[in-house]
Motif scaffolding. Sequence first.
Motif, PDB file in Angstrom:
ATOM      1  N   ALA A  60     -20.397 114.857 -33.520  1.00  0.00           N
ATOM      2  CA  ALA A  60     -20.034 113.511 -34.154  1.00  0.00           C
ATOM      3  C   ALA A  60     -19.758 114.016 -35.513  1.00  0.00           C
ATOM      4  O   ALA A  60     -18.628 113.209 -35.970  1.00  0.00           O
ATOM      5  CB  ALA A  60     -20.966 113.163 -34.270  1.00  0.00           C
ATOM      6  N   SER A  63     -15.774 114.750 -35.308  1.00  0.00           N
ATOM      7  CA  SER A  63     -15.083 114.319 -34.623  1.00  0.00           C
ATOM      8  C   SER A  63     -13.806 112.590 -35.383  1.00  0.00           C
ATOM      9  O   SER A  63     -13.626 112.754 -36.337  1.00  0.00           O
ATOM     10  CB  SER A  63     -15.731 113.299 -33.403  1.00  0.00           C
ATOM     11  N   ALA A  89     -11.667 115.811 -31.044  1.00  0.00           N
ATOM     12  CA  ALA A  89     -12.808 115.318 -30.368  1.00  0.00           C
ATOM     13  C   ALA A  89     -12.994 114.297 -30.707  1.00  0.00           C
ATOM     14  O   ALA A  89     -13.236 113.240 -32.121  1.00  0.00           O
ATOM     15  CB  ALA A  89     -14.318 115.890 -30.723  1.00  0.00           C
ATOM     16  N   GLU A  90     -13.576 112.941 -29.769  1.00  0.00           N
ATOM     17  CA  GLU A  90     -12.499 111.472 -30.226  1.00  0.00           C
ATOM     18  C   GLU A  90     -14.272 111.049 -30.669  1.00  0.00           C
ATOM     19  O   GLU A  90     -14.736 111.173 -29.423  1.00  0.00           O
ATOM     20  CB  GLU A  90     -11.540 111.115 -29.382  1.00  0.00           C
ATOM     21  N   ARG A  91     -13.896 109.993 -31.596  1.00  0.00           N
ATOM     22  CA  ARG A  91     -14.638 109.213 -31.672  1.00  0.00           C
ATOM     23  C   ARG A  91     -14.881 107.981 -31.855  1.00  0.00           C
ATOM     24  O   ARG A  91     -13.719 107.207 -32.340  1.00  0.00           O
ATOM     25  CB  ARG A  91     -15.741 109.430 -33.481  1.00  0.00           C
ATOM     26  N   VAL A  96     -19.035 110.336 -28.509  1.00  0.00           N
ATOM     27  CA  VAL A  96     -18.338 110.897 -28.424  1.00  0.00           C
ATOM     28  C   VAL A  96     -17.525 111.385 -27.517  1.00  0.00           C
ATOM     29  O   VAL A  96     -18.047 111.028 -25.981  1.00  0.00           O
ATOM     30  CB  VAL A  96     -18.807 111.897 -29.486  1.00  0.00           C
ATOM     31  N   PHE A 125     -20.924 115.304 -25.373  1.00  0.00           N
ATOM     32  CA  PHE A 125     -19.515 114.334 -24.894  1.00  0.00           C
ATOM     33  C   PHE A 125     -19.699 113.095 -23.576  1.00  0.00           C
ATOM     34  O   PHE A 125     -20.617 113.446 -22.578  1.00  0.00           O
ATOM     35  CB  PHE A 125     -18.132 114.920 -24.626  1.00  0.00           C
TER      36      PHE A 125
END
Length: 267
Positions: A60, A63, A89-91, A96, A125
Amino acid sequence: MTRTLRVAATSPEIRLGEVAGNLQRIRSALQDAAARDAQLIVVPELATSGYVFADRAEAAESSLARDHPGWDDLASALPPGVVAVVGYAERDGDQVYNTAAVLTRGFRVGDYRKAHLWGSEATLFEPGTTAGAVFDTPVGRLGVAICYDNEFPEVPRRLALAGADVLALPVNWPLLPRPAGEHPPETIQAMAAARSSRLATVIADRLGAERGVPWTGGTAVIDEDGWVAALPDDAGAAVATLTLRTSGDKSLPPSNDLFGDRRPDLY
């Protein structure tokens, strides 16, 4: 009918947790590939963050949200009409995801969240809700999947059936033992999938090692017939000009059609 598409898969240096530095190195890699006339550029899975996280909290910390200003900076490095696929890494709120962004100059085409999580990824994730995705882009209908997704033959086949002209595949392939002289097993599987669906595939893999995990260095461009069209050069990029059939054309002259001959009622 056919058309050509100049593609590049490139693997810049990626340092775990060094998001700002990774973004700058990705930007430079995009510029270098664009200078070689690439119209589609693919960089590895989780390229902005690194991969071997200790836990969810560490993932995180590295991210990025979709509205992070770094995305506009990356897009600004692309000439008009060039498309880039960048793993990150998408928040999203408290969640995530292992995601790939599809970028072009001036606008964000879309994002794909990895559906099939490998090993400890499941503790880091949330899984995506689609098995790959297809985006309409300036270079055509682009299929996107991430790493382990491609281990499931249904995924590239699904994307081809949905009209994908080419598949962008960001990966982090841990190095596995294999007989001398053989391609990595993941490459062989990607070659077979490309051939069975006549779906050219652009694979961007990591180089070196991270926290004791050595990477395969499997960056490659695979053409519609399933052959390796390019491997990394001294700059770490695989660059090739692909010949693509007209969208939806799966004919096998003189008598066959790869999709027309399917017998779904028997499967």
